[in-house]
Structure formats: structure tokens, C-alpha cells
Design a protein around this motif. Structure first.
Motif, mmCIF file in Angstrom:
data_model
loop_
_atom_site.group_PDB
_atom_site.id
_atom_site.type_symbol
_atom_site.label_atom_id
_atom_site.label_comp_id
_atom_site.label_asym_id
_atom_site.label_seq_id
_atom_site.Cartn_x
_atom_site.Cartn_y
_atom_site.Cartn_z
ATOM 1 N N ALA A 210 -90.507 28.076 30.622
ATOM 2 C CA ALA A 210 -90.350 27.825 32.057
ATOM 3 C C ALA A 210 -89.270 26.785 32.323
ATOM 4 N N LEU A 211 -89.215 25.743 31.493
ATOM 5 C CA LEU A 211 -88.186 24.720 31.655
ATOM 6 C C LEU A 211 -86.792 25.301 31.484
ATOM 7 N N GLU B 235 -81.671 26.901 33.838
ATOM 8 C CA GLU B 235 -80.639 27.923 34.015
ATOM 9 C C GLU B 235 -80.221 28.035 35.481
ATOM 10 N N THR B 236 -81.186 27.928 36.376
ATOM 11 C CA THR B 236 -80.867 28.004 37.806
ATOM 12 C C THR B 236 -80.462 26.656 38.384
ATOM 13 N N GLY B 237 -80.777 25.562 37.658
ATOM 14 C CA GLY B 237 -80.472 24.232 38.169
ATOM 15 C C GLY B 237 -81.345 23.820 39.324
ATOM 16 N N PHE C 115 -84.214 18.528 40.465
ATOM 17 C CA PHE C 115 -83.041 18.382 39.594
ATOM 18 C C PHE C 115 -81.794 17.954 40.378
ATOM 19 N N CYS C 116 -81.960 17.603 41.645
ATOM 20 C CA CYS C 116 -80.790 17.384 42.505
ATOM 21 C C CYS C 116 -79.927 16.214 42.042
ATOM 22 N N ASP D 162 -76.839 21.236 31.324
ATOM 23 C CA ASP D 162 -76.392 22.118 30.247
ATOM 24 C C ASP D 162 -76.883 21.619 28.892
ATOM 25 N N GLU D 163 -76.810 20.315 28.659
ATOM 26 C CA GLU D 163 -77.256 19.769 27.375
ATOM 27 C C GLU D 163 -78.761 19.964 27.182
ATOM 28 N N MET D 164 -79.530 19.711 28.228
ATOM 29 C CA MET D 164 -80.979 19.904 28.122
ATOM 30 C C MET D 164 -81.321 21.378 27.949
#
Length: 465
Positions: A412-413, A418-420, A433-434, A442-444
Motif C-alpha cells: 500500500a505504501l 507512486e501517486t505522491g 505527502f504534500c 522517489d527514494e522511499m
């Protein structure tokens, strides 16, 4: 020609030596008898062969033999080293000791499943043992050995924070009696049994008591940032209640109560006005305010205990809990809506309803992310909201299903990264995530995507550190 002469000379020497041997044996038979003569003959023959080997030239086959390469020599050496030494004969003491401990009689293969010799260091033994466990057992072992904090450490951290909270409350009442601060209280994961690895941080909440008739809330969608997570507090009825009617009017910027101005005023007092050496001496600890910090932080050292205390002004209005934590940027009047109290209560209620292991799963995830080079940007709030969303679709949260739920949380994470966009459980319009940079996401995402197929690598990385 020279070889021919050498061979003839050698044959001649052999004939002369043979004749001498025969003469000696013939006379010895008369003197020593048959038995003694036989022994003398064998000894003489051995000496003769030694003399021949010493004087003869190397054969053609030996001359043609090529020397072994270095690689072949290493192979021969490894074969020599690989030959096992004969077992040492056990003494009576060893035999009695083996009888007392049955494990000593087991073969080496049973004790050491891997091919390398066992090291006396405990971490290697632990990691070697983890190879034989299921992922479910690895998660529970990681939780017990690396996540759980001793109760004595938790109690000490709470007591230190409470003592400092009392002293700080007394200071503010004497320094700023005109400001209606509420009673300070502790908050955060340390107080809710959700802190992991070490009892090293806690929040001290400083309530800002506002007059309901003089202040009103502006929703985040109507603010300049257009973010529903951040609110503004506007001063109202200025024509009837002019500036100065509220003690908080001194912190107004552009008609709004500025969270940034309040933080700056408190920071100056913490750094310049509070006698921390005296308070630390009384509490038997060392207290240092963090000078260059956007937050109000104190570093506390009590013997070997390190504790970070964050002072956070908070106000409640209209059923909303607002923190004086504006977003990074030029906007100084914003207040962040906090869902921490709702998150903890919801998580506890769900676990109490089905005897679930959501909090155990959350603490394992927090332990992994805490010191990870990329995943450390994932906060407890991020992980909690992922668990709450997943609880809407997954019903089995028993401890026996911990491995499967842990795997689903990772998947799920990855999807949210992927969608941010990670929607808040209590307000789907808020993106948690704003404030993360695109590079951090990207790194996570890459770190978690690599771990989805083999999630136990996340546990092993932490154990090896």
C-alpha cells in the motif's frame, strides 16, 4: 657419444659393485650363517639403491615434466587444508561434560547449518538464527529485540519531561502573567506506548487559550496555500473590541494570529530568559535549548539518557486541534491541524475490538524507518494513516496474520508513493505527502519497491547495523 660412454661407465661400475657384493655375501654365508647373510644382503641392497639414485641423472620423463602453475599449487594447498584432522581422543572429563549437555554430542552440521564456522560474536549468531525462522517469527523477534523499549527507560523519560514541564509552566506564569496559557501536558508516542527503539523524544503541549468571541477560524481551502490541513485564526469585531482587547493581539500579523510570531517570542525566552543550569542542577540533568531550530526544542542529558523535548503551542477551536507549526515558506499565519489524538484513539479502538496487532505492526514499521537513510522521512502519522486505510479492506489483524498484513502495508505504501498522494483518513482532501520533495518520494518508493519481494531484508539491514 658422451651419453653412450656414460652408460657404459655406469654399467661397468655396476658390475664391479655387484661383484664386490657377491663376494661379501659368499664369505658372510660361511661366517654368519644363512639368516645373518640374508639380513646383510637386504641392507647392502638398500645402500646400493641409494647410491644409484644419488649418482644417476634424471630420466627423460622427469625432465619433460613441466612445473605446476600457481593456480594448481593453490588447489593442492586447499586440498591439503581441506583434509579433516583426526578427532581428538576424549578424556573422561570431556565425556562426562558431553553427557551433561546433550547439545555437545550433536554433529557439527546440526549446530552450524551454514558452511562458515560460528563466530563467538552474538550478532552473527542472531542473524544466523534468523535464517532458520519464518518471516512471521522474524517480525516478532525484531519487535521483541529491537523495537520494544524497557519500561524503566519509558518511566525515566516521562518523569524528566514532567519535571521540566512543571518548571517551564512556573516560569511562563511569572514571566508572562498576562498571557492566558493553559496547563501544559505531555503528548506524543512516548505517552501512548508507541515509541520505538529508544525513549528519546516527547512533546510538551502549551495550550493557547483564545476568546471565542474575538477569534474565528478560516478553513484551509480559503487560505493562500489552498491546503485544507492549514488553517488561519482571524481577529474579529475589531470595531467593537479594538486592538489590545485580547492579550494575544500583540501576536497579530495582518489581522491574523501568527503562529510564527508566537514561536519566535517563546524561542527568545527559552534561550535567553530561562535559567536552565539551575533547573538542570535541581533535576540532576543537563538541559540545553537548541539555538538554531525552527521548532522549540530542548536537549536533556541525564547520565546515559538522551531526551529531546519539543515545546508546541496548541489551540482548540471549533472541534479542531491546531498546532503552531506553519509549513516551510513565507506564510507565517498558518496553523496546522493535528489528527494525532484521533489517530491513536482510532487505532486503539480497532485493536480492542478484534484483538488486533495493528499497533505492533505500526511499531515494527516505525523501528525500520527510524534510522533508515531514505525511509526516515516516513513519520508515525504517515504509517498510522496507511494502517487505518488498510483496516477498511482487511479484517484479519490477529497476531497470526502479522506477516501478511505487514506485506500489505508495504504494498500500500508503494502505491501511495507512486501517486505522491496519501489521503488523510479523517479528511480525504488532505495529502499527507504534500511537504515531501519529489526526490524524497522517489527514494522511499525505490527502497520499499525493492523490499516488497523480500521484506525480511528490511529487518536484516537494521540488525546488521
Amino acid at each position: 657419444m658422451a651419453d653412450l660412454v656414460h652408460k657404459r661407465g655406469k654399467r661397468r661400475d655396476d658390475n664391479g659393485l655387484g661383484g664386490a657384493v657377491d663376494f661379501l655375501l659368499a664369505n658372510a654365508r660361511l661366517v654368519l650363517g644363512v639368516g645373518g647373510a640374508a639380513v646383510l644382503a637386504i641392507a647392502t641392497l638398500v645402500v646400493k639403491r641409494l647410491i644409484d639414485r644419488a649418482t644417476s641423472l634424471p630420466d627423460e620423463d622427469e625432465a619433460k615434466a613441466e612445473p605446476k602453475s600457481i593456480k594448481e599449487s593453490w588447489q593442492d594447498l586447499s586440498l591439503i587444508k581441506a583434509v579433516p584432522k583426526p578427532p581428538k581422543k576424549q578424556s573422561r572429563a570431556d565425556l562426562s561434560e558431553s553427557l551433561l549437555s546433550p547439545s555437545a554430542t550433536l554433529p557439527a552440521q546440526a549446530v552450524e547449518p551454514c558452511g562458515h564456522p560460528t563466530s563467538p560474536e552474538i550478532p552473527q549468531v542472531e542473524s544466523r538464527t534468523l535464517l532458520c525462522l519464518t518471516f512471521q517469527e522474524k517480525l516478532l523477534s525484531y519487535y521483541r529485540n529491537h523495537v520494544t523499549i524497557p519500561e524503566t527507560d519509558v518511566a525515566l523519560g516521562k518523569q524528566l519531561a514532567k519535571d521540566i514541564c512543571i518548571e517551564l509552566q512556573s516560569f511562563l506564569q511569572n514571566k508572562c502573567p498576562e498571557l492566558p496559557f493553559g496547563s501544559m501536558f505531555l503528548s506524543g508516542s512516548l505517552c501512548d506506548d508507541l515509541q520505538v527503539v529508544a525513549a528519546d523524544h516527547v512533546c510538551v503541549m502549551l495550550p493557547v487559550v483564545l476568546e471565542n468571541t474575538l477569534w474565528s477560524l478560516i478553513p484551509g481551502e480559503d487560505t493562500i496555500v489552498k491546503d485544507p490541513q492549514f488553517w488561519m485564526i482571524r481577529r474579529t469585531d475589531m470595531e467593537y473590541f479594538p486592538r489590545g482587547s485580547s492579550p494575544w493581539d500583540k501576536f497579530i500579523v495582518g489581522g491574523y494570529l501568527s503562529s510564527n510570531v508566537i514561536n519566535e517570542a517563546l524561542h527568545k525566552m527559552l534561550v535567553a530568559s530561562v535559567n536552565w543550569p539551575a533547573i538542570g542542577s535541581m533535576l540532576e540533568c543537563l538541559i540545553r535549548p537548541v539555538m538554531a531550530s525552527e521548532e522549540l526544542k530542548l536537549e536533556v542529558t541525564h547520565y546515559e539518557t538522551q531526551l529531546n523535548i519539543t515545546l508546541c503551542p496548541v489551540t482548540e477551536a471549533g472541534g479542531k486541534v491546531l498546532l503552531a507549526k506553519p509549513p516551510k515558506g513565507l506564510v507565517e499565519n498558518l496553523w496546522r491541524q493535528s489528527f494525532y489524538r484521533s489517530e491513536v484513539c482510532k487505532l486503539k479502538d480497532l485493536d480492542a475490538a478484534d484483538s488486533g496487532a495493528r499497533r505492533c505492526c505500526l511499531k515494527i514499521l516505525k523501528g525500520i524507518c527510524k534510522n533508515h537513510p531514505f525511509l526516515s522521512k516516513l513519520t508515525g502519522s504517515h504509517l498510522t494513516h496507511v494502517l487505518l486505510h488498510l483496516s477498511e479492506t482487511e479484517s484479519d489483524w490477529a497476531e497470526e496474520a502479522l506477516a501478511a498484513r505487514f506485506q500489505h502495508v508495504l504494498e500500500a505504501l508503494v502505491g501511495y508513493l507512486e501517486t505522491g498522494f496519501l489521503p488523510c483518513y479523517f479528511n480525504s482532501q488532505i495529502n499527507l505527502f504534500c511537504e515531501l520533495l519529489e526526490e524524497e518520494i522517489d527514494e522511499m518508493g525505490y527502497a520499499l519497491y525493492s523490499a516488497v519481494s523480500q521484506p525480511d531484508f528490511l529487518l536484516q539491514e537494521h540488525v546488521d547495523k
